[in-house]
Design a protein around this motif. Structure first.
Motif, PDB file in Angstrom:
ATOM      1  N   GLY A  43       4.741   9.629   6.355  1.00  0.00           N
ATOM      2  CA  GLY A  43       3.470   8.915   6.271  1.00  0.00           C
ATOM      3  C   GLY A  43       2.395   9.479   7.166  1.00  0.00           C
ATOM      4  N   LYS A 107       2.320   1.344  10.222  1.00  0.00           N
ATOM      5  CA  LYS A 107       2.138   0.185   9.349  1.00  0.00           C
ATOM      6  C   LYS A 107       3.016  -0.998   9.759  1.00  0.00           C
ATOM      7  CE  LYS A 107       5.151   2.125   5.733  1.00  0.00           C
ATOM      8  NZ  LYS A 107       5.179   2.597   4.321  1.00  0.00           N
ATOM      9  N   GLU A 108       4.231  -0.726  10.244  1.00  0.00           N
ATOM     10  CA  GLU A 108       5.094  -1.832  10.676  1.00  0.00           C
ATOM     11  C   GLU A 108       4.514  -2.526  11.902  1.00  0.00           C
ATOM     12  OE1 GLU A 108       9.491  -2.438  12.701  1.00  0.00           O
ATOM     13  OE2 GLU A 108       9.198  -0.745  11.321  1.00  0.00           O
ATOM     14  N   GLY A 348      -2.299   4.068  -0.575  1.00  0.00           N
ATOM     15  CA  GLY A 348      -2.253   2.774   0.087  1.00  0.00           C
ATOM     16  C   GLY A 348      -3.655   2.184   0.069  1.00  0.00           C
ATOM     17  N   ASN A 355      -3.045  -3.320   2.816  1.00  0.00           N
ATOM     18  CA  ASN A 355      -1.633  -3.083   2.538  1.00  0.00           C
ATOM     19  C   ASN A 355      -1.388  -1.582   2.439  1.00  0.00           C
ATOM     20  OD1 ASN A 355       1.008  -3.031   1.720  1.00  0.00           O
ATOM     21  ND2 ASN A 355       0.670  -4.078  -0.227  1.00  0.00           N
ATOM     22  N   ASP A 357       1.240  -0.111   1.960  1.00  0.00           N
ATOM     23  CA  ASP A 357       2.277   0.177   0.971  1.00  0.00           C
ATOM     24  C   ASP A 357       1.799  -0.014  -0.466  1.00  0.00           C
ATOM     25  OD1 ASP A 357       4.288   0.856   2.801  1.00  0.00           O
ATOM     26  OD2 ASP A 357       4.734  -1.247   3.167  1.00  0.00           O
ATOM     27  N   SER A 359       0.371   0.761  -4.037  1.00  0.00           N
ATOM     28  CA  SER A 359       0.539   1.989  -4.816  1.00  0.00           C
ATOM     29  C   SER A 359      -0.313   1.912  -6.079  1.00  0.00           C
ATOM     30  CB  SER A 359       2.010   2.207  -5.176  1.00  0.00           C
ATOM     31  OG  SER A 359       2.533   1.079  -5.861  1.00  0.00           O
ATOM     32  N   THR A 494      -1.259  -7.982   0.784  1.00  0.00           N
ATOM     33  CA  THR A 494      -0.417  -8.519   1.847  1.00  0.00           C
ATOM     34  C   THR A 494      -0.323 -10.031   1.666  1.00  0.00           C
ATOM     35  OG1 THR A 494      -2.322  -8.810   3.313  1.00  0.00           O
ATOM     36  CG2 THR A 494      -1.116  -6.717   3.478  1.00  0.00           C
TER      37      THR A 494
END
Length: 503
Positions: A43, A107-108, A348, A355, A357, A359, A494
Motif C-alpha cells: 500500500g 489505514k488501520e 481507495g 475508506n 479500502d 474499490s 466506512t
C-alpha cells in the motif's frame, strides 16, 4: 533595463511545473518535468527525494534561462503537494523514501483513531481529516510498526521542506503545509500538543513554522545563485498546491468554489475563519493570516481515468497510453452511458467515503458497451463523487454562484459541460497555466508588497464559461442518487459515514 517577472514553482505528485509571469500576470515561460512514483504491494506510494529535487532544479533552470536578458526575476514563489513525509538524519540526508498522500499503510491506525473520541478532537483542533494520507497517521504507523525509524530520524519533513533545506540550510515549514500534517493547531498557529503526543513524535523533530508570506533572498542560497538568479531576488516559502490553486484562479471569497481535477481531485472554498465538519471531515488549511481554505480531497481524479482505461485496454506502452487515452477521451464526449455507472475508487477514497479500502466497479455493463462507454462512465463517476463532496460543503458555506475549474482532466470541453450540468452551477474554466504555480507567483508578489489581496478577483478575467442545462441537470441528479445508493449497497463507505448518511 529588463522588465521584472515572477517565477512560481509547483512540486506536484507526478510532475514539477515552473512558470514565469510578467507584471501583468501574463505567462512568459513555462516548463514541466515528470517525476516518478513507486507503488508497493503493502500500500505504499513513494518518491525519491533526490529525484524530485533534481526535477525542480532542472525545470527552474530552463525557465531562468528562458527569461534571461528579457526579464529580471524579482521574486520566486513555492508551491508543493500536501502530505508527503520524509525521514532525515542530522545532516539532512534521507533515511527513507518520501511517502506521498497516496500511501495507505496507515489505514488501520487512522480507522482506529477516528473511532476514538481523541480522533475527533484531534481533527477539530487541527482541521486535518484523520486519514492515512496525513503525516500524523504515517508517524502513528511508524510508532507501532517501525519505532526504530521514529527514534532514529532527526527530522520528519515534507518534500517541500527538504528542498527548502537544500536551498537555504534551514528546517522551516509554511503555515499552510503545517496545517496539512494533522499536527498543527489551527487556532494557535503552533504544533498541537495532543496530536504530537498521540503520534509519538518530539517537537524538535518538526520544522520551525513560518507564515506563508515569509521570504528570504537568493543571496542566502549558493545553489540558487548558481542558476543565474540575482542575489536580491526574494524567495517566498509559499503554501500548498491546494490553497494556491484557489489563489491562482482568483477565488478568494465563498461565492466561488474551485474544483481541480489533476491526478487527484479536490473541491475548495476560501473563507475568513477556520471551520471543521465532523460528518464530512472537510479539511481546513491555511492560506494566509485570516484566510483559510476548506474543502474535500478525493483520490478519484486522473489516476482513476488512466488506471481504469489501462486495465480495460492493456498492452500499451506509456507513449501509446498517452496518445490513445487522449483520443478516447475526445470520443467519449459523443456517447451516452445510459444506466451504466462507475464507482471510480481504484485508488481507495478519501472524501466523501473516507475508506482507503474502497474499490472500483462498473455497474450495468451491457453487450453494446465499448471501452469508450466505460471510459465516459469513469469520468461521470468522478464528477458524481465530486458533487457528493460539494453537497457537504454547501452546508457550511451555502451554494456558490460559480464553479471555477482547473486541472488536466478539465481541459476536455465536454467534461466541463458535464460538470456544469451535474452541479447545476455555471462553470468557468481557468486555462491560463497551472493554477498552483500561478498562485505561488501571486503569493510571492503579495509577500514582496507588489500586490495586495484587494487586487485579486475574477471580475477582470475572461474565462470560458459553461452554463448548466436544467433538463440535463435533473437527469444527472437522478443518476447521482442511483450512484450514492449503489456505493452504499456495495459497502464502499466506512461505517461511520454510512451512519452519518442516515442509512
Amino acid at each position: 533595463m529588463p522588465q521584472v517577472c515572477t517565477i512560481g514553482i509547483d512540486v506536484g505528485t507526478t510532475s514539477v511545473k515552473v512558470i514565469a509571469v510578467d507584471g501583468h500576470g501574463e505567462q512568459v515561460s513555462y516548463h514541466k518535468v515528470v517525476i516518478p512514483i513507486h507503488h508497493t504491494d503493502a500500500g505504499g506510494a513513494e518518491q525519491e527525494a533526490p529525484i524530485v529535487y533534481e526535477a525542480v532544479m532542472q525545470a527552474l533552470q530552463v525557465v531562468v534561462n528562458d527569461v534571461a536578458g528579457k526579464f529580471a526575476v524579482g521574486q520566486i514563489g513555492f508551491s508543493a503537494a500536501m502530505h508527503s513525509v520524509l525521514a532525515v538524519d542530522a545532516s539532512g540526508a534521507p533515511l527513507s523514501s518520501a511517502w506521498t498522500w497516496m500511501d495507505l499503510r496507515a489505514k488501520e491506525q487512522s480507522a482506529r483513531l477516528w473511532s476514538n473520541p481523541e480522533g475527533e478532537e484531534m481533527y477539530r483542533r487541527t482541521g486535518t481529516p484523520i486519514h492515512p494520507m496525513t503525516m500524523a497517521m504515517k508517524l502513528l504507523w511508524m510508532r507501532e510498526q517501525a519505532p526504530e525509524m521514529l527514534h532514529r530520524a532527526t527530522k520528519f519533513v515534507s518534500l517541500k521542506e527538504w528542498i527548502w533545506f537544500r536551498w537555504f540550510g534551514l528546517w522551516q515549514i509554511d503555515e499552510s503545509m503545517a496545517s496539512t500534517t494533522g499536527l498543527y493547531a489551527t487556532r494557535t498557529s503552533t504544533w498541537d500538543d495532543l496530536a504530537i503526543s498521540l503520534v509519538g513524535v518530539k517537537p524538535q523533530q518538526l520544522s520551525e513554522i513560518v507564515p506563508t508570506t515569509y521570504c528570504t533572498q537568493v543571496a542566502h542560497s549558493p545553489v540558487l545563485r548558481d542558476l543565474g538568479l540575482g542575489s536580491e531576488t526574494d524567495v517566498n516559502i509559499g503554501a500548498t498546491d491546494g490553497v494556491l490553486a484557489n489563489l491562482g484562479v482568483g477565488a478568494v471569497t465563498p461565492e466561488t468554489m474551485v474544483i481541480t481535477v489533476g491526478t487527484s481531485c479536490a473541491l475548495r472554498v476560501t473563507v475568513d475563519r477556520p471551520a471543521t465538519h465532523a460528518e464530512t471531515r472537510s479539511f481546513c488549511y491555511v492560506l494566509d493570516n485570516g484566510k483559510y481554505v476548506i474543502g474535500g480531497p478525493s483520490n478519484s481524479g486522473g489516476v482513476a481515468v488512466e488506471r481504469m482505461y489501462r486495465q480495460v485496454m492493456g498492452g500499451m506502452t506509456e507513449a501509446e497510453l498517452a496518445v490513445n487515452l487522449n483520443k478516447a477521451l475526445q470520443e467519449a464526449g459523443d456517447v451516452d452511458t445510459g444506466h451504466l455507472l462507475c464507482m471510480p475508487y481504484v485508488a481507495g477514497e478519501r472524501a466523501p467515503l473516507w475508506n482507503p479500502d474502497a474499490s472500483a466497479a462498473w455497474i450495468g455493463v451491457e453487450l453494446h458497451h465499448q471501452p469508450v462507454h466505460l471510459l465516459r462512465a469513469v469520468v461521470e463517476g468522478i464528477l458524481y463523487n465530486a458533487y457528493w463532496i460539494a453537497t457537504g460543503l454547501f452546508e457550511q458555506t451555502g451554494k456558490p454562484q460559480r464553479l471555477m475549474a482547473s486541472g488536466g482532466l478539465l481541459e476536455v470541453e465536454w467534461i466541463r459541460r458535464t460538470l456544469a450540468d451535474v452541479f447545476g452551477i455555471p462553470v468557468e474554466y481557468y486555462d491560463e497555466g497551472d493554477a498552483s504555480s500561478v498562485g505561488a507567483a501571486m503569493l510571492a508578489e503579495i509577500a514582496a508588497g507588489k500586490r495586495t489581496w484587494g487586487d485579486l478577483g475574477l471580475d477582470d478575467q475572461e474565462q470560458t464559461r459553461h452554463n448548466p442545462d436544467p433538463v440535463r441537470h435533473e437527469a444527472h441528479l437522478a443518476k447521482f442518487e442511483r450512484f450514492k445508493k449503489t456505493v452504499m449497497a456495495l459497502g464502499l463507505m466506512t461505517e461511520a459515514h454510512f451512519a452519518a448518511e442516515g442509512r
